[in-house]
Design an enzyme around this catalytic site. Structure first.
Site, PDB file in Angstrom:
ATOM      1  N   GLU A 101      43.863 -59.858  45.125  1.00 28.26           N
ATOM      2  CA  GLU A 101      42.788 -59.533  44.198  1.00 28.26           C
ATOM      3  C   GLU A 101      43.417 -59.257  42.835  1.00 28.26           C
ATOM      4  OE1 GLU A 101      43.012 -57.591  47.068  1.00 28.26           O
ATOM      5  OE2 GLU A 101      41.290 -58.267  48.222  1.00 28.26           O
ATOM      6  N   TYR A 113      48.884 -66.676  38.429  1.00 32.38           N
ATOM      7  CA  TYR A 113      48.573 -67.019  39.816  1.00 32.38           C
ATOM      8  C   TYR A 113      48.128 -68.478  39.934  1.00 32.38           C
ATOM      9  CZ  TYR A 113      48.821 -61.960  40.425  1.00 32.38           C
ATOM     10  OH  TYR A 113      49.234 -60.653  40.430  1.00 32.38           O
TER      11      TYR A 113
END
Length: 144
Positions: A101, A113
């Site tokens: 998350e 990411y």
């Protein structure tokens, strides 16, 4: 600058605790971090420079499913590729997928990411506190 990426050991705990306290509103305690050293499911990696911990990444793997607990780099060492090095090390673990998350406002982390093959797979409303914010769920799947 020679950054070394290695598995977290007891002598790294002070540095990781320092990073937790600097980087997070709700940091993990030393006892919680120390406990990770003895868990088969726990895979923590540190980035060191001249023996000092400048970043770390926590990963839990259960039944081949990877869950990132934290990725953090000291502010003065950010944007130098250290977080990417930590992620790349952790991607070497055997997993069917890895997920995490990230605060929806943390655009630099989201871009990082994505560059490592993670994709947005959903939202966790009001997941974070201090301040309250949604989390983007990002996952990278591995093909066999």
């Amino acid at each position: 600058m020679e950054i070394i990426i290695e598995n977290m050991k007891p002598h790294h705990l002070d540095g990781v605790v320092n990073i937790e306290n600097i980087c997070f509103a709700s940091p993990w305690s030393r006892a919680d971090l120390e406990q990770q050293l003895n868990l088969d499911t726990s895979h923590f990696a540190v980035a060191t420079l001249d023996g000092n911990v400048v970043g770390y990444m926590g990963l839990q793997i259960f039944s081949g499913e990877g869950y990132v607990t934290n990725v953090a780099v000291l502010p003065e060492y950010r944007r130098q590729g250290i977080a990417k090095m930590l992620i790349e090390k952790q991607l070497q673990n055997e997993m069917s997928f890895i997920t995490l998350e990230v605060r929806e406002s943390n655009l630099p982390a989201i871009k990082l990411y994505e560059s490592c093959g993670f994709e947005n797979v959903g939202i966790r409303p009001k997941f974070y506190s201090n301040p309250t914010e949604n989390a983007i769920i990002m996952t990278r799947y591995f093909t066999e």
